[in-house]
Design a protein around this motif. Sequence first.
Motif, short mmCIF file in Angstrom:
data_model
loop_
_atom_site.label_atom_id
_atom_site.label_comp_id
_atom_site.label_asym_id
_atom_site.label_seq_id
_atom_site.Cartn_x
_atom_site.Cartn_y
_atom_site.Cartn_z
N VAL A 187 -11.72 6.83 -1.68
CA VAL A 187 -10.89 7.51 -2.68
C VAL A 187 -9.45 7.62 -2.17
CG1 VAL A 187 -10.51 9.70 -3.87
CG2 VAL A 187 -12.80 8.76 -3.71
N ALA A 188 -9.31 8.01 -0.89
CA ALA A 188 -7.96 8.16 -0.33
C ALA A 188 -7.22 6.82 -0.36
CB ALA A 188 -8.04 8.69 1.10
N TRP A 189 -7.95 5.76 -0.02
CA TRP A 189 -7.33 4.45 -0.03
C TRP A 189 -6.87 4.08 -1.45
CZ3 TRP A 189 -5.51 0.99 3.32
CH2 TRP A 189 -5.23 -0.29 2.84
N VAL A 243 -4.27 7.09 -2.87
CA VAL A 243 -3.07 7.45 -2.13
C VAL A 243 -2.37 6.19 -1.61
CG1 VAL A 243 -2.12 8.80 -0.24
CG2 VAL A 243 -4.13 9.63 -1.48
N ILE A 244 -3.02 5.48 -0.73
CA ILE A 244 -2.34 4.37 -0.07
C ILE A 244 -1.98 3.27 -1.05
CG2 ILE A 244 -2.54 2.64 1.75
CD1 ILE A 244 -4.25 4.65 3.27
N GLU A 245 -2.96 2.86 -1.87
CA GLU A 245 -2.68 1.76 -2.79
C GLU A 245 -1.67 2.16 -3.85
OE1 GLU A 245 -6.22 -0.03 -4.32
OE2 GLU A 245 -6.33 -1.32 -2.56
N SER A 246 -1.75 3.41 -4.33
CA SER A 246 -0.78 3.85 -5.34
C SER A 246 0.63 3.72 -4.80
CB SER A 246 -1.01 5.30 -5.74
OG SER A 246 -2.37 5.53 -5.90
N ILE A 247 0.80 4.10 -3.53
CA ILE A 247 2.14 4.02 -2.93
C ILE A 247 2.60 2.56 -2.88
CG2 ILE A 247 3.44 4.34 -0.80
CD1 ILE A 247 1.68 6.79 -0.24
N PRO A 271 -7.10 -4.51 -2.29
CA PRO A 271 -8.12 -4.60 -3.34
C PRO A 271 -7.60 -4.13 -4.70
CG PRO A 271 -9.09 -3.70 -1.34
CD PRO A 271 -7.62 -3.84 -1.08
N GLY A 272 -6.84 -3.03 -4.70
CA GLY A 272 -6.33 -2.52 -5.96
C GLY A 272 -5.39 -3.50 -6.64
N GLY A 273 -4.54 -4.12 -5.84
CA GLY A 273 -3.62 -5.11 -6.38
C GLY A 273 -4.37 -6.32 -6.91
N ALA A 274 -5.40 -6.71 -6.16
CA ALA A 274 -6.23 -7.85 -6.58
C ALA A 274 -6.93 -7.53 -7.89
CB ALA A 274 -7.25 -8.19 -5.50
N ALA A 275 -7.41 -6.28 -8.01
CA ALA A 275 -8.09 -5.89 -9.25
C ALA A 275 -7.11 -5.90 -10.41
CB ALA A 275 -8.72 -4.51 -9.08
N GLN A 276 -5.88 -5.46 -10.15
CA GLN A 276 -4.87 -5.47 -11.22
C GLN A 276 -4.60 -6.88 -11.70
OE1 GLN A 276 -1.13 -3.53 -10.73
NE2 GLN A 276 -2.05 -1.49 -10.72
N SER A 277 -4.57 -7.81 -10.75
CA SER A 277 -4.29 -9.18 -11.16
C SER A 277 -5.45 -9.74 -11.99
CB SER A 277 -4.01 -10.06 -9.94
OG SER A 277 -5.19 -10.21 -9.18
N LEU A 278 -6.67 -9.24 -11.72
CA LEU A 278 -7.81 -9.67 -12.52
C LEU A 278 -7.63 -9.26 -13.97
CD1 LEU A 278 -10.99 -8.90 -10.39
CD2 LEU A 278 -10.18 -11.12 -11.19
N MET A 279 -7.02 -8.11 -14.17
CA MET A 279 -6.82 -7.62 -15.53
C MET A 279 -5.64 -8.34 -16.19
SD MET A 279 -9.30 -5.70 -15.51
CE MET A 279 -9.14 -5.09 -17.17
#
Lengths: 256, 296
Positions: free
Chosen positions: A181-183, A186-190, A205-213
């Motif tokens: 959750v922290a990752w 917090v970290i990815e949001s930043i 991972p979050g950026g990769a997921a965004q690119s999937l969308m």
Amino acid sequence: MIALVRAELLKLSTTRLWWVMLLSTLLLIGVNLAFFIGFAGNAQGGLPALDTPEWAQLAWSAGASGRIFVMILGVVMITSEYRYQTITGTFLTTPRRGRVITAKLVAGLIVGLLFALAVLLFTALVVIPTVLFAGGEVSLTEARVPAIALGTVASLALYTILGIAVGALVRNQIAGIVGAVAWAYVIESIFLAIPALQVVGKWFPGGAAQSLMSIDVTPGARSDLLPAWGGAAVLVGYAVVFAIIANATTVRRDIT
Amino acid sequence: MTAIEIRNLSKSFGAVRAVDGVSFTVKAGTVTGYLGPNGAGKTTTLRSLLGLVTPDSGEALVNGKRYRDMATPLNEVGAVLEATNFHPGRTAHNHLRLLCVAAGLPVARAEEALGQVGLAEAAGKRVGGFSLGMRQRLALASALLGEPKVYILDEPANGLDPAGIQWLRGFLRHLAHDRGAAVLVSSHVLSEVEQTVDDIVIIAAGRLVRQGTLAELTTNGEKTVRVRTTGDGELAPALEKAGATVERLDGGALRVHGLEPEEIGRIVLDQRVVLTEMIAERSDLQKVFLELTEER
Ligand SMILES: Nc1ncnc2c1ncn2[C@@H]1O[C@H](COP(=O)(O)OP(=O)(O)OP(=O)(O)O)[C@@H](O)[C@H]1O
Ligand SMILES: [Mg+2]
């Protein structure tokens, strides 16, 4: 291996965790959708009107926000075995521990797919009536809906196995969940919010997921993300690398 | 036939030598008690046998194989470890069912095993509501699933009531003596296994102290006879004259070392005192165990 995957699915279906997680996921998506509906066409909110294709895109992609919950589900699928020491029985039945981890990853992929289908169904049940009611046109083939649906399926399935790999690595349930959750929040949001950091953030991972969308709600952000296939490859890569490291380190440890 | 073989097994946790060069074997058709005080290294030995702990050196084999090399381990070895190995939200039947699925066993084995341990009624209940004794029974049921010929049990009597312990004793003897299984059962209380086991292996501080049959271990102890008479102390000197060592116990009784009951009887007759009590004391196994384990 099929037997082991079936056993892993049974482990999930015979405890309450999965539907608690499913309800949480749908609740989170429901809140997102309610927000999108409530502030649609609102000039200050900057959201498109209900009957526009832009709004449909935004609403359909709400499902991807459920990835944090499937990740937690994945973490718990493995850490709860350590927490309740059922890992002893699991390894007694299947002493080759790598096979257990592999079976969990496959089971996680299936569970992630099923969650994605439930999420898409739920989204459809909210979005379609809303758009019709607002006098818009519903099309499941335009407004990038197929691409968004595919992206949702891929990101939920891959986040589940990412969670399993992380869980195998840390073994401790609280550490795994808090870390995930922290990752993510917090970290990815930043990294994803600050343009200068996006160069790095898109590989997370979050950026990769965004690119999937890959939706075009904020034009210009596009170029800072990986291509969709690259995003999928990055997520699979994380899961596999974590699982391999886990297999060579924590999974091997003595069970005392 | 040797079912379990432990050869020169050693395992350290940091600076603690939990198991230090232990070797012993367990034959098919016998119950072997693995005894030692708390922290002796029993659990570590058993977990090494089951592939859960990797030993530093030595070997721990079941049916000549390492546990990790077994293709269908539940068909070869039944294990009972701590009573906490269950998910509290899962029912007893589901717990066994998923083990069957993973092991490729028919799911019907789950019901059969529950019946064998007397848990048929509680099959559909969540394990979270089980008593310690019920958990032990469920653990035993999971060991029975594959109908193996080797059983490894770590303190299985923990949490059982006297009736449960009685039942467990009978069940383990049945597995070994009627079905020809090899049973290795650990305990830190000798009296708990005294009536069950054929062979005994004693470990203390990670090292093997003694092994042998129950009979071998108990006959090593000394026989004594306790006598009580109405006389006013004439007996003790007479016994001592006959070569005995006499201990004067509280309440006027004597413990006689070194004479057979028949010889004592003759001396009592000679002394013309009235015998009110005479008990041949079998060497106390618990005492033997304490002496063996305390000297280290
Ligand atoms: N995971 C571990 N980490 C550190 N030390 C350990 C670990 N497991 C066991 N030990 C130590 O190894 C020694 C042997 O422990 P073990 O659990 O094998 O004993 P035991 O004979 O089973 O004792 P008990 O009768 O209390 O169950 C003890 O000193 C214990 O503290
Ligand atoms: Mg122990």
